[in-house]
Design a protein around this motif. Sequence first.
Motif, mmCIF file in Angstrom:
data_model
loop_
_atom_site.group_PDB
_atom_site.id
_atom_site.type_symbol
_atom_site.label_atom_id
_atom_site.label_comp_id
_atom_site.label_asym_id
_atom_site.label_seq_id
_atom_site.Cartn_x
_atom_site.Cartn_y
_atom_site.Cartn_z
ATOM 1 N N CYS A 114 0.841 -1.194 0.000
ATOM 2 C CA CYS A 114 0.000 0.000 0.000
ATOM 3 C C CYS A 114 0.878 1.247 0.000
ATOM 4 N N ASN A 118 0.092 4.288 -2.572
ATOM 5 C CA ASN A 118 0.009 5.715 -2.256
ATOM 6 C C ASN A 118 1.139 6.500 -2.919
ATOM 7 N N ASP A 211 -7.380 5.869 2.330
ATOM 8 C CA ASP A 211 -6.493 4.727 2.537
ATOM 9 C C ASP A 211 -7.090 3.912 3.680
ATOM 10 N N SER A 213 -6.318 0.908 4.957
ATOM 11 C CA SER A 213 -5.465 -0.218 5.362
ATOM 12 C C SER A 213 -5.867 -0.844 6.697
ATOM 13 N N THR A 242 -4.200 -2.301 1.924
ATOM 14 C CA THR A 242 -3.100 -3.272 1.986
ATOM 15 C C THR A 242 -3.612 -4.699 2.119
ATOM 16 N N GLY A 252 1.506 -6.666 -0.159
ATOM 17 C CA GLY A 252 0.794 -6.188 -1.338
ATOM 18 C C GLY A 252 -0.242 -5.157 -0.970
HETATM 19 C C1 LIG Z 1 -0.012 -0.187 7.107
HETATM 20 C C2 LIG Z 1 -0.409 0.975 6.309
HETATM 21 C C3 LIG Z 1 0.157 1.241 5.061
HETATM 22 C C4 LIG Z 1 1.285 0.402 4.521
HETATM 23 O O1 LIG Z 1 0.824 -0.774 3.971
HETATM 24 P P1 LIG Z 1 1.898 -1.778 3.315
HETATM 25 O O2 LIG Z 1 1.092 -2.609 2.406
HETATM 26 O O3 LIG Z 1 2.504 -2.530 4.446
HETATM 27 O O4 LIG Z 1 2.885 -0.933 2.608
HETATM 28 C C5 LIG Z 1 -0.308 2.301 4.324
HETATM 29 N N1 LIG Z 1 -1.272 3.111 4.800
HETATM 30 C C6 LIG Z 1 -1.831 2.911 6.011
HETATM 31 C C7 LIG Z 1 -2.905 3.832 6.487
HETATM 32 C C8 LIG Z 1 -1.414 1.843 6.808
HETATM 33 O O5 LIG Z 1 -1.946 1.652 8.009
#
Ligand SMILES: *Cc1c(COP(=O)(O)O)cnc(C)c1O
Length: 399
Positions: A114, A118, A211, A213, A242, A252
């Motif tokens: 993720c 971004n 986002d 995640s 993510t 990923g």
């Molecule tokens: C964990 C997180 C990411 C990073 O995700 P990855 O796939 O591990 O790079 C990005 N944005 C937010 C808000 C997250 O909590």
Amino acid sequence: MTKQNTISFYSHLRAQFKDIYESDHYKEEHFILSPQGVHLFTVKGKLLNFCANNYLGLANHPEIIESARKALDLYGYGMASVRFICGTHEIHKQLEQKISNFLQTEDTILYSSCFDANGGLFETLLTEKDAVISDRLNHASIIDGVRLCKATRFRYNHADMTHLETKLKSAQKYRYRIIATDGVFSMDGDVALLNEICDLADRYNSYVMVDDSHATGFFGNTGRGSIEYRNVINRVGIITSTFGKALGGGSGGFTSGRKEVIDILRQRSRPYLYSNSLSPITTAATLKAIDLISNSRNLIKKLHENVKYFRTSIISAGFKIKPDNHPIVPIMIGDASTAKNVADQLLLEGIYVIAFSYPVVPKDTARIRFQISAAHEKADLEVAVSALENLQPSIINGS
Ligand SMILES: *Cc1c(COP(=O)(O)O)cnc(C)c1O
């Protein structure tokens, strides 16, 4: 570099490192000796884990492991290519399609993380004619992604809708405006006010990017995330998230949204064009994770019950916690060294949690962060609650 200069460079780095170490900001890595899960064997003994993003317990779910094994047999191990050269399997397209269906979007593009989703988003879509309006507490990857693009950056105070409105007014002169926010903020477990953000976006003719995640797969009634929790599924233009947290926790990430957006990302987004394809193992395992979530709400329901039990119990024990029903439950302590002592004390009792202090969170808001999982049993939660109840009352009063 001259020898002199090289020596000076290394000594400059050593001084910086010493500074980090001596100011208590050094991040130690604890080895775990068993697979990720609720019960961990570590170099510090057997621990009950409350600090993984393994919200649904899928990191080592037998069906996910089985899918990963099958993928290894069918597709082999490595892709050794980016997507547009010779790095696209059918399962990559299937995963993109499955995510689009899950989030009710038109199309989805996969990334290695993720962070990359971004990182490759804003620069591809915006130019110096445009503006990004970003929550001050947004994840580092959004901040970096915005830095890479030439659009003018506005920052609004965390979750402050009046301030966001002020910034939107200032941004009216730009061609296109994107409001960017985390769906759930990881240090507080608070959920972005997406309905209000979407209302403001409508009023000020702006686009919304979330986002999600810390929400995709488990938050909201059917796990669609904060967009479902806030009832804005079709009002958010771009969703990034993510696979490294609830969806199996491998690695990923993705960006999902309108076809026009995804089409251009596939042609121009640098982390997509210049970085390796997601491995078949991860791709297949993530497909299985989404199937498991889509076919049954059992894990989401269990997580929800666990969160409710834990939150209710520690409120009765006198701790102040932030509202919202998210499995991130920060126990506010205040003082950084007290927070560290509490985490150390809990560790001695076999409870694995991390203390967060400045600069990760604002000064004097140090905290212990618990993360609840569907993989916890009630007995596990009871152990944590009783350890918290046994802490010095002064710690609770200091909160
Ligand atoms: C964990 C997180 C990411 C990073 O995700 P990855 O796939 O591990 O790079 C990005 N944005 C937010 C808000 C997250 O909590």
